[in-house]
Design a protein around this motif. Structure first.
Motif, short mmCIF file in Angstrom:
data_model
loop_
_atom_site.label_atom_id
_atom_site.label_comp_id
_atom_site.label_asym_id
_atom_site.label_seq_id
_atom_site.Cartn_x
_atom_site.Cartn_y
_atom_site.Cartn_z
N GLU A 227 -10.51 14.99 10.90
CA GLU A 227 -11.01 13.75 11.46
C GLU A 227 -12.53 13.72 11.52
OE1 GLU A 227 -9.10 13.42 15.21
OE2 GLU A 227 -7.15 12.81 14.37
N ALA A 228 -13.14 14.88 11.71
CA ALA A 228 -14.61 14.94 11.78
C ALA A 228 -15.23 14.69 10.42
CB ALA A 228 -15.04 16.29 12.33
N GLY A 229 -14.47 14.98 9.35
CA GLY A 229 -14.99 14.75 8.01
C GLY A 229 -15.87 15.91 7.57
N GLU B 54 0.84 -1.19 0.00
CA GLU B 54 0.00 0.00 0.00
C GLU B 54 0.88 1.25 0.00
OE1 GLU B 54 -3.50 2.11 2.72
OE2 GLU B 54 -2.86 0.04 3.10
N ASP B 55 0.63 2.13 -0.95
CA ASP B 55 1.44 3.34 -1.09
C ASP B 55 0.95 4.39 -0.09
OD1 ASP B 55 2.82 5.58 -1.83
OD2 ASP B 55 2.54 5.27 -3.98
N PRO B 56 1.80 4.79 0.86
CA PRO B 56 1.38 5.80 1.84
C PRO B 56 1.06 7.14 1.19
CG PRO B 56 3.74 5.41 1.99
CD PRO B 56 3.18 4.35 1.09
N GLY B 57 1.53 7.33 -0.05
CA GLY B 57 1.25 8.57 -0.74
C GLY B 57 -0.22 8.79 -1.01
N PHE B 58 -0.98 7.68 -1.14
CA PHE B 58 -2.42 7.81 -1.38
C PHE B 58 -3.10 8.51 -0.21
CE2 PHE B 58 -1.91 3.91 -4.18
CZ PHE B 58 -1.92 4.66 -5.35
N GLU B 59 -2.72 8.10 1.01
CA GLU B 59 -3.31 8.71 2.20
C GLU B 59 -2.92 10.18 2.29
OE1 GLU B 59 -5.64 8.90 5.60
OE2 GLU B 59 -5.46 7.33 4.06
N LEU B 60 -1.70 10.49 1.86
CA LEU B 60 -1.24 11.87 1.88
C LEU B 60 -2.07 12.74 0.93
CD1 LEU B 60 0.85 13.92 2.90
CD2 LEU B 60 2.34 13.22 1.01
N VAL B 61 -2.38 12.19 -0.23
CA VAL B 61 -3.20 12.92 -1.20
C VAL B 61 -4.58 13.19 -0.63
CG1 VAL B 61 -4.35 12.76 -3.44
CG2 VAL B 61 -1.96 12.07 -3.21
N VAL B 62 -5.16 12.19 0.04
CA VAL B 62 -6.49 12.35 0.62
C VAL B 62 -6.49 13.45 1.68
CG1 VAL B 62 -8.27 11.21 2.00
CG2 VAL B 62 -7.16 9.98 0.14
N LYS B 63 -5.48 13.41 2.52
CA LYS B 63 -5.40 14.42 3.60
C LYS B 63 -5.18 15.81 3.02
CE LYS B 63 -3.79 11.29 7.23
NZ LYS B 63 -2.69 10.97 8.17
N ARG B 64 -4.35 15.88 1.98
CA ARG B 64 -4.07 17.18 1.38
C ARG B 64 -5.34 17.79 0.77
NH1 ARG B 64 0.67 16.87 -2.68
NH2 ARG B 64 1.78 16.48 -0.71
N GLU B 65 -6.11 16.95 0.09
CA GLU B 65 -7.34 17.44 -0.51
C GLU B 65 -8.35 17.85 0.56
OE1 GLU B 65 -8.00 18.00 -3.79
OE2 GLU B 65 -5.84 17.63 -3.93
N ALA B 66 -8.34 17.12 1.68
CA ALA B 66 -9.27 17.46 2.76
C ALA B 66 -8.88 18.78 3.43
CB ALA B 66 -9.30 16.34 3.79
N LEU B 67 -7.58 19.10 3.41
CA LEU B 67 -7.10 20.31 4.07
C LEU B 67 -7.36 21.57 3.24
CD1 LEU B 67 -3.69 19.31 5.68
CD2 LEU B 67 -5.68 20.24 6.87
N LYS B 68 -7.43 21.44 1.94
CA LYS B 68 -7.53 22.61 1.08
C LYS B 68 -8.67 23.55 1.47
CE LYS B 68 -5.24 21.05 -3.14
NZ LYS B 68 -5.42 20.71 -4.59
N PRO B 69 -9.91 23.06 1.60
CA PRO B 69 -10.99 23.99 1.96
C PRO B 69 -10.85 24.52 3.37
CG PRO B 69 -11.80 21.73 1.94
CD PRO B 69 -10.43 21.69 1.35
N LEU B 70 -10.21 23.74 4.27
CA LEU B 70 -10.04 24.21 5.65
C LEU B 70 -8.99 25.31 5.73
CD1 LEU B 70 -10.06 20.74 7.48
CD2 LEU B 70 -11.99 22.29 7.06
N LEU B 71 -7.93 25.18 4.94
CA LEU B 71 -6.90 26.22 4.92
C LEU B 71 -7.45 27.52 4.35
CD1 LEU B 71 -3.85 24.12 3.67
CD2 LEU B 71 -4.21 25.00 5.98
N ALA B 72 -8.36 27.38 3.40
CA ALA B 72 -8.92 28.58 2.78
C ALA B 72 -9.74 29.40 3.77
CB ALA B 72 -9.79 28.19 1.58
N LYS B 73 -10.25 28.76 4.81
CA LYS B 73 -11.09 29.45 5.80
C LYS B 73 -10.28 30.07 6.93
CE LYS B 73 -15.04 26.36 5.01
NZ LYS B 73 -15.95 25.37 5.62
#
Length: 263
Positions: A260-262, A192-211
């Motif tokens: 984590e809350a999603g 399992e490529d750990p990079g996949f999880e990194l991509v998911v987290k990065r995409e989840a952070l984008k809208p939160l960073l914008a706020k």
């Protein structure tokens, strides 16, 4: 010795074996002669058991293994034959020996569990494929195999899929590398490529960073993109290093909770 003489000798041997078999069946098992007579009868028919085993030699199993299984079927036939039923011994023994060999293929040579009906179809399809290839001069189609065996197209397809389950490769099996070194098959399988999880987290952070507030964005930019120390950030913002530490902990904690809350 000429051929007629050999045939006559063999006929006498078979007649003697049949007579011994009849005698064996009428003899109590605790008779001192019982075991010796039983071994003699089994020995006389072992060549026939080998002949039956030879009919299955093109199915990927070692001939010696098939012969051992056929001998087991022969022993069962000798121990259970009843001459009072009127059937000849070979008439009785043939399906028992062949059945033992078929059971061996069905129960012990499959690495993955497959229903018995599908196993039998898989073996029948394989045999029909060989026969039709010889008859037609080319590999048969699935429809031709289905017609020969009176199976549906789905049953033939299922049999082919089951054939893939007949043998499974161990992950510990050694493979040859281009440089000559050996490695196991398991070593060559991707994980399992750990990079996949990194991509998911990065995409989840984008809208939160914008706020985030401009100040919080600036702090994260200096710390994680400019690699500035907390002391350097404090000097640029005109605050203490302790305040920067608390601000970073607060910002990162909020982002973590929101991820984590999603959604």
């Amino acid at each position: 010795m000429n051929a007629p003489a050999v045939t006559e000798d063999r006929a006498r041997e078979r007649a003697a074996a049949r007579a011994a078999l009849v005698r064996l069946r009428k003899m109590p098992s605790d008779d001192p002669e019982y075991m010796g007579l039983r071994e003699y009868v089994i020995g006389e028919y072992m060549s026939y058991a080998r002949y039956i085993a030879g009919k299955f030699r093109q199915r990927g199993e070692a001939q010696s293994d098939l012969e051992q299984v056929a001998y087991l079927g022969l022993v069962k036939a000798v121990d259970n034959f009843d001459p009072d039923y009127g059937a000849a011994f070979l008439t009785y023994a043939t399906p028992m020996i062949a059945g033992e060999v078929k059971r061996h293929f069905r129960d012990t040579t499959w690495d993955v569990h497959v229903p018995r009906r599908v196993q039998e179809n898989a073996l029948a399809v394989r045999a029909a494929e060989r026969e039709l290839t010889q008859e037609l001069g080319h590999p048969p189609s699935a429809a031709e195999i289905a017609h020969r065996l009176e199976l549906s197209a789905d049953e033939v397809a299922e049999a082919y899929e089951a054939g893939a389950a007949h043998n499974a490769a161990s992950l510990d099996v050694q493979t040859s590398m281009s440089d000559g070194d050996g490695a196991s098959l398991g070593d060559l399988l991707g994980g399992e490529d750990p990079g996949f999880e990194l991509v998911v987290k990065r995409e989840a952070l984008k809208p939160l960073l914008a706020k985030l507030s401009p100040r919080d964005k600036r702090i994260l930019l200096m710390r994680f993109f400019r690699n500035m120390s907390q002391t350097q950030i404090a000097e640029e913002l005109g605050v203490s290093q302790m305040q920067v530490s608390r601000l970073l902990a607060q910002i990162l904690g909020q982002l973590r909770e929101q991820v984590e809350a999603g959604p």
